[in-house]
Design a protein around this motif. Sequence first.
Motif, PDB file in Angstrom:
ATOM      1  N   ASP A  22     -55.460  93.946  33.992  1.00  0.00           N
ATOM      2  CA  ASP A  22     -54.031  93.628  34.128  1.00  0.00           C
ATOM      3  C   ASP A  22     -53.164  92.502  33.505  1.00  0.00           C
ATOM      4  O   ASP A  22     -52.982  91.551  32.861  1.00  0.00           O
ATOM      5  CB  ASP A  22     -53.018  93.798  34.822  1.00  0.00           C
ATOM      6  CG  ASP A  22     -53.187  95.078  35.275  1.00  0.00           C
ATOM      7  OD1 ASP A  22     -53.485  95.677  36.214  1.00  0.00           O
ATOM      8  OD2 ASP A  22     -51.781  95.669  33.946  1.00  0.00           O
ATOM      9  N   ASP A  23     -54.649  91.201  34.256  1.00  0.00           N
ATOM     10  CA  ASP A  23     -54.458  89.445  33.707  1.00  0.00           C
ATOM     11  C   ASP A  23     -56.082  88.830  33.549  1.00  0.00           C
ATOM     12  O   ASP A  23     -56.919  88.851  34.715  1.00  0.00           O
ATOM     13  CB  ASP A  23     -54.000  89.361  34.660  1.00  0.00           C
ATOM     14  CG  ASP A  23     -53.393  87.391  34.560  1.00  0.00           C
ATOM     15  OD1 ASP A  23     -54.039  87.007  33.430  1.00  0.00           O
ATOM     16  OD2 ASP A  23     -52.794  86.970  35.030  1.00  0.00           O
ATOM     17  N   LEU A  26     -57.025  85.809  34.743  1.00  0.00           N
ATOM     18  CA  LEU A  26     -56.270  85.119  36.147  1.00  0.00           C
ATOM     19  C   LEU A  26     -57.126  83.142  37.070  1.00  0.00           C
ATOM     20  O   LEU A  26     -58.474  84.297  36.641  1.00  0.00           O
ATOM     21  CB  LEU A  26     -57.178  86.191  37.065  1.00  0.00           C
ATOM     22  CG  LEU A  26     -56.541  86.529  38.515  1.00  0.00           C
ATOM     23  CD1 LEU A  26     -54.835  86.319  38.247  1.00  0.00           C
ATOM     24  CD2 LEU A  26     -56.599  87.538  39.504  1.00  0.00           C
ATOM     25  N   SER A  48     -48.234  92.223  38.944  1.00  0.00           N
ATOM     26  CA  SER A  48     -48.490  92.462  37.379  1.00  0.00           C
ATOM     27  C   SER A  48     -46.610  92.768  37.733  1.00  0.00           C
ATOM     28  O   SER A  48     -45.973  93.110  38.008  1.00  0.00           O
ATOM     29  CB  SER A  48     -48.921  93.463  36.970  1.00  0.00           C
ATOM     30  OG  SER A  48     -48.876  93.119  35.548  1.00  0.00           O
ATOM     31  N   VAL A  54     -52.597  93.170  39.707  1.00  0.00           N
ATOM     32  CA  VAL A  54     -53.318  92.520  38.971  1.00  0.00           C
ATOM     33  C   VAL A  54     -54.674  92.400  40.213  1.00  0.00           C
ATOM     34  O   VAL A  54     -55.787  92.509  39.661  1.00  0.00           O
ATOM     35  CB  VAL A  54     -53.391  90.493  38.287  1.00  0.00           C
ATOM     36  CG1 VAL A  54     -54.242  90.496  38.036  1.00  0.00           C
ATOM     37  CG2 VAL A  54     -51.803  91.680  37.408  1.00  0.00           C
ATOM     38  N   ARG A  92     -48.242  87.603  38.017  1.00  0.00           N
ATOM     39  CA  ARG A  92     -48.444  86.967  37.542  1.00  0.00           C
ATOM     40  C   ARG A  92     -48.608  88.235  35.201  1.00  0.00           C
ATOM     41  O   ARG A  92     -47.962  89.565  35.815  1.00  0.00           O
ATOM     42  CB  ARG A  92     -50.040  87.792  36.908  1.00  0.00           C
ATOM     43  CG  ARG A  92     -50.332  86.918  38.210  1.00  0.00           C
ATOM     44  CD  ARG A  92     -51.071  85.566  38.084  1.00  0.00           C
ATOM     45  NE  ARG A  92     -51.694  85.044  37.155  1.00  0.00           N
ATOM     46  CZ  ARG A  92     -51.797  83.612  36.131  1.00  0.00           C
ATOM     47  NH1 ARG A  92     -51.797  83.375  37.035  1.00  0.00           N
ATOM     48  NH2 ARG A  92     -52.750  83.922  34.807  1.00  0.00           N
ATOM     49  N   ARG A  93     -48.509  87.449  34.771  1.00  0.00           N
ATOM     50  CA  ARG A  93     -47.778  88.355  33.594  1.00  0.00           C
ATOM     51  C   ARG A  93     -49.130  89.453  33.155  1.00  0.00           C
ATOM     52  O   ARG A  93     -50.364  89.103  32.880  1.00  0.00           O
ATOM     53  CB  ARG A  93     -47.537  87.160  32.027  1.00  0.00           C
ATOM     54  CG  ARG A  93     -47.721  87.893  31.276  1.00  0.00           C
ATOM     55  CD  ARG A  93     -45.736  87.969  31.509  1.00  0.00           C
ATOM     56  NE  ARG A  93     -45.491  88.057  29.450  1.00  0.00           N
ATOM     57  CZ  ARG A  93     -43.701  88.931  29.325  1.00  0.00           C
ATOM     58  NH1 ARG A  93     -44.303  89.693  30.139  1.00  0.00           N
ATOM     59  NH2 ARG A  93     -43.901  88.972  28.156  1.00  0.00           N
ATOM     60  N   ASP A  94     -48.342  90.577  32.817  1.00  0.00           N
ATOM     61  CA  ASP A  94     -48.958  91.463  32.369  1.00  0.00           C
ATOM     62  C   ASP A  94     -50.188  91.809  30.711  1.00  0.00           C
ATOM     63  O   ASP A  94     -49.225  91.345  29.779  1.00  0.00           O
ATOM     64  CB  ASP A  94     -49.055  92.797  32.204  1.00  0.00           C
ATOM     65  CG  ASP A  94     -49.561  94.422  31.403  1.00  0.00           C
ATOM     66  OD1 ASP A  94     -50.216  94.102  30.981  1.00  0.00           O
ATOM     67  OD2 ASP A  94     -50.494  94.650  33.007  1.00  0.00           O
ATOM     68  N   ALA A  95     -51.344  91.507  30.509  1.00  0.00           N
ATOM     69  CA  ALA A  95     -51.570  91.589  29.045  1.00  0.00           C
ATOM     70  C   ALA A  95     -51.120  92.225  28.268  1.00  0.00           C
ATOM     71  O   ALA A  95     -50.829  91.452  27.311  1.00  0.00           O
ATOM     72  CB  ALA A  95     -53.616  91.692  29.431  1.00  0.00           C
ATOM     73  N   ARG A  98     -47.987  91.073  27.520  1.00  0.00           N
ATOM     74  CA  ARG A  98     -48.324  90.028  26.728  1.00  0.00           C
ATOM     75  C   ARG A  98     -48.161  89.935  25.042  1.00  0.00           C
ATOM     76  O   ARG A  98     -48.324  89.001  23.802  1.00  0.00           O
ATOM     77  CB  ARG A  98     -49.617  89.216  26.488  1.00  0.00           C
ATOM     78  CG  ARG A  98     -48.907  87.713  28.150  1.00  0.00           C
ATOM     79  CD  ARG A  98     -50.166  86.875  28.181  1.00  0.00           C
ATOM     80  NE  ARG A  98     -51.697  87.168  28.570  1.00  0.00           N
ATOM     81  CZ  ARG A  98     -51.806  87.906  29.761  1.00  0.00           C
ATOM     82  NH1 ARG A  98     -51.551  87.217  31.100  1.00  0.00           N
ATOM     83  NH2 ARG A  98     -53.162  88.397  29.799  1.00  0.00           N
TER      84      ARG A  98
END
Length: 108
Positions: A22-23, A26, A48, A54, A92-95, A98
């Motif tokens: 997902d990230d 990281l 995430s 994540v 964390r921001r999920d890809a 993004r």
Amino acid sequence: MFDAASRLFEESVEPILILGTDDPSLPPETILDAAHTLEIHDASVIGSDDGGYVGLGLRGPHQALFRNITWSTDRLPRDAGEGIGGRALPLRRDAALRRGHSRGSHPS
């Protein structure tokens, strides 16, 4: 993830870290924080913002991290850690988010 963790714990009693995709950016500091968390907690949860994981740090195969979980919400890390002595690390921001995909959607 639970099946993978269970298999690893059949072979060893050492804590494990499972990192998802997902990230991919990281930071190493976050991975180290997750590992150090296992020195005093049974689990470390890197959630995430799309409501998934994540990464997970585990000192044992905790099924509670995979059962009766409210997926695809920002409550996941906190809910997952409750009751098992876990610690939720910052989200964390999920890809996929993004890249403009909406929460709960899966890019093809």
